[in-house]
Design an enzyme around this catalytic site. Structure first.
Site, short mmCIF file in Angstrom:
data_model
loop_
_atom_site.label_atom_id
_atom_site.label_comp_id
_atom_site.label_asym_id
_atom_site.label_seq_id
_atom_site.Cartn_x
_atom_site.Cartn_y
_atom_site.Cartn_z
N SER A 5 -8.33 -5.24 -0.49
CA SER A 5 -7.29 -5.89 0.54
C SER A 5 -7.80 -7.10 1.05
CB SER A 5 -6.92 -4.88 1.59
OG SER A 5 -6.05 -5.37 2.37
N LYS A 14 1.88 5.33 5.85
CA LYS A 14 2.89 4.93 6.78
C LYS A 14 3.75 5.84 7.44
CE LYS A 14 2.57 0.23 5.17
NZ LYS A 14 3.30 -1.05 4.83
N ASP A 37 6.52 -4.46 9.27
CA ASP A 37 6.95 -4.63 7.99
C ASP A 37 8.27 -4.85 7.62
OD1 ASP A 37 4.70 -4.38 6.41
OD2 ASP A 37 5.15 -1.93 6.14
N ALA A 43 11.17 4.72 -1.92
CA ALA A 43 11.59 5.56 -0.93
C ALA A 43 10.51 5.93 0.33
CB ALA A 43 12.16 6.85 -1.34
N GLY A 95 4.59 -10.35 -2.70
CA GLY A 95 4.61 -9.84 -1.27
C GLY A 95 3.61 -10.58 -0.44
P1 NAP Z 1 4.35 4.97 0.04
O1 NAP Z 1 4.88 5.18 1.39
O2 NAP Z 1 3.27 5.72 -0.43
O3 NAP Z 1 5.28 4.86 -1.11
C1 NAP Z 1 5.18 4.84 -2.45
C2 NAP Z 1 6.44 4.52 -3.12
O4 NAP Z 1 6.37 4.31 -4.63
C3 NAP Z 1 7.41 6.16 -3.23
O5 NAP Z 1 8.61 6.05 -3.15
C4 NAP Z 1 6.62 6.70 -4.64
O6 NAP Z 1 7.67 7.62 -5.12
C5 NAP Z 1 6.76 5.38 -5.48
N1 NAP Z 1 5.74 5.59 -6.32
C6 NAP Z 1 4.46 5.71 -6.26
N2 NAP Z 1 3.82 5.71 -7.64
C7 NAP Z 1 5.13 5.55 -8.48
C8 NAP Z 1 4.92 5.28 -10.04
N3 NAP Z 1 3.84 5.49 -10.59
N4 NAP Z 1 6.16 5.21 -10.61
C9 NAP Z 1 7.17 5.19 -9.88
N5 NAP Z 1 7.20 5.35 -8.47
C10 NAP Z 1 6.16 5.46 -7.77
O7 NAP Z 1 3.85 3.56 -0.17
P2 NAP Z 1 4.23 2.17 0.72
O8 NAP Z 1 3.42 1.97 1.95
O9 NAP Z 1 5.85 2.22 0.83
O10 NAP Z 1 3.89 0.93 -0.26
C11 NAP Z 1 4.53 0.66 -1.20
C12 NAP Z 1 4.06 -0.55 -2.09
O11 NAP Z 1 4.37 -1.90 -1.31
C13 NAP Z 1 2.60 -0.68 -2.36
O12 NAP Z 1 2.12 -1.33 -3.40
C14 NAP Z 1 2.14 -1.58 -1.07
O13 NAP Z 1 0.82 -2.36 -1.16
C15 NAP Z 1 3.38 -2.61 -0.93
N6 NAP Z 1 3.58 -3.02 0.25
C16 NAP Z 1 3.28 -4.40 0.61
C17 NAP Z 1 3.55 -5.02 1.72
C18 NAP Z 1 3.32 -6.43 1.78
O14 NAP Z 1 3.00 -6.76 3.08
N7 NAP Z 1 3.38 -7.12 1.12
C19 NAP Z 1 3.83 -4.03 2.83
C20 NAP Z 1 4.19 -2.94 2.44
C21 NAP Z 1 4.00 -2.41 1.27
P3 NAP Z 1 7.62 9.03 -4.90
O15 NAP Z 1 8.76 9.25 -3.82
O16 NAP Z 1 8.26 9.67 -6.23
O17 NAP Z 1 6.54 9.41 -4.65
#
Ligand code: NAP
Length: 254
Positions: free
Chosen positions: A16, A63, A99, A123, A220
């Site tokens: 990261s 989160k 965020d 989600a 992002g």
């Molecule tokens: P999270 O709370 O763990 O949620 C992950 C989401 O992705 C869930 O909806 C999950 O679905 C889905 N998912 C996981 N693996 C998958 C797969 N193989 N195929 C399809 N769907 C999948 O994670 P988060 O914190 O929301 O983060 C999500 C992403 O956004 C990460 O890559 C993170 O690095 C990025 N992000 C970036 C920033 C930025 O500042 N650029 C900020 C926040 C997040 P299920 O509900 O079915 O498990």
């Protein structure tokens, strides 16, 4: 003055850019603080460590579950149901969400969002944040691998839910809030003419596909820099521009 310890809590976060952003920002403003990467196996493992921090960032997959180990949130993080910044206030750990504003401001800097048809993929915490920011502004539909979670989020933010494998085109904006990096988590045909926002700050299959299909797209990195700049302000009461954080994130990602 003793050094304050800050950090990033998540999984698979060894690469990261956050550490470089915050260590540089602390040094630039003469703040005596350190920033460590912490990868607990579960939220239970975090319970033993949280009180050592003056503050920490929270990322995938904690989160939402971090709410179990902190003492409270501000109003916005409570409404979103996800926390990406925690600050110690005396003995209490308070959660915030930077965020949502980072996501919406990054998106708005590239494309209009008012009354646009937006598909959110995911989600989890990040999807909650942008759904909160776009609720009542855009016409939002949420798609997720686990359908019930998309439906539950759609109820909370008064928007629609769709089935991921049946997703069709017609979107002004498609936002990927999943960690899928080497495959598309939805049918490629749904991208037609859409502006694509992939929250990942690295190159992904989705961004590659969007660009070769002639779609405008953004990653992002700007969101990462904006949420970090806001987190820095919450922790220290001092301002560091998101453009500075973007420069540092880009250095770390080289
Ligand atoms: P999270 O709370 O763990 O949620 C992950 C989401 O992705 C869930 O909806 C999950 O679905 C889905 N998912 C996981 N693996 C998958 C797969 N193989 N195929 C399809 N769907 C999948 O994670 P988060 O914190 O929301 O983060 C999500 C992403 O956004 C990460 O890559 C993170 O690095 C990025 N992000 C970036 C920033 C930025 O500042 N650029 C900020 C926040 C997040 P299920 O509900 O079915 O498990």
């Amino acid at each position: 003055m003793p050094s304050s310890m800050y950090g990033l809590v998540g999984q698979n976060i060894g690469k990261s850019p956050s550490q470089h952003m915050f260590v540089s920002a602390f040094a630039a403003l003469g703040i005596n603080a350190s920033y460590m990467i912490f990868e607990p196996n579960s939220i239970d493992d975090l319970k033993d460590f949280v009180h050592g921090f003056a503050g920490f960032n929270v990322t995938i997959p904690f989160k939402e579950s971090v709410l179990e180990v902190i003492d409270g949130t501000d109003r916005v993080a409570g409404e979103i149901g996800a926390v990406n910044v925690v600050k110690r206030n005396g003995d209490m750990l308070q959660g915030y969400n930077t965020d949502w504003i980072a996501a919406v401001e990054s998106l708005k800097s590239k494309t209009p969002v008012l009354q646009k048809k937006v598909a959110i993929i995911g989600a989890g915490g990040a999807a909650r944040a942008i759904a909160y920011g776009l609720r009542g502004v855009s016409d939002v539909t949420i798609f997720n691998r686990t359908q019930e979670r998309a439906e539950s989020l759609a109820r909370i933010f008064k928007c629609s839910a769709g089935k991921l494998d049946e997703m069709k085109g017609g979107w002004d904006i498609v936002v990927n809030c999943t960690p899928a990096s080497d495959f598309l988590p939805f049918p490629a045909s749904s991208l037609a003419n859409a502006f694509v926002f992939d929250m990942s700050y690295r190159k992904t299959k989705l961004l590659e596909t969007a660009e070769s299909a002639g779609c405008r797209a953004m990653d992002g990195k700007e969101m990462l820099a904006r949420q970090a700049s806001l987190a820095f302000g919450i922790w220290t009461g001092k301002k560091i521009g998101w453009e500075y954080m973007l420069e540092k994130a880009s250095e770390a990602l080289k």
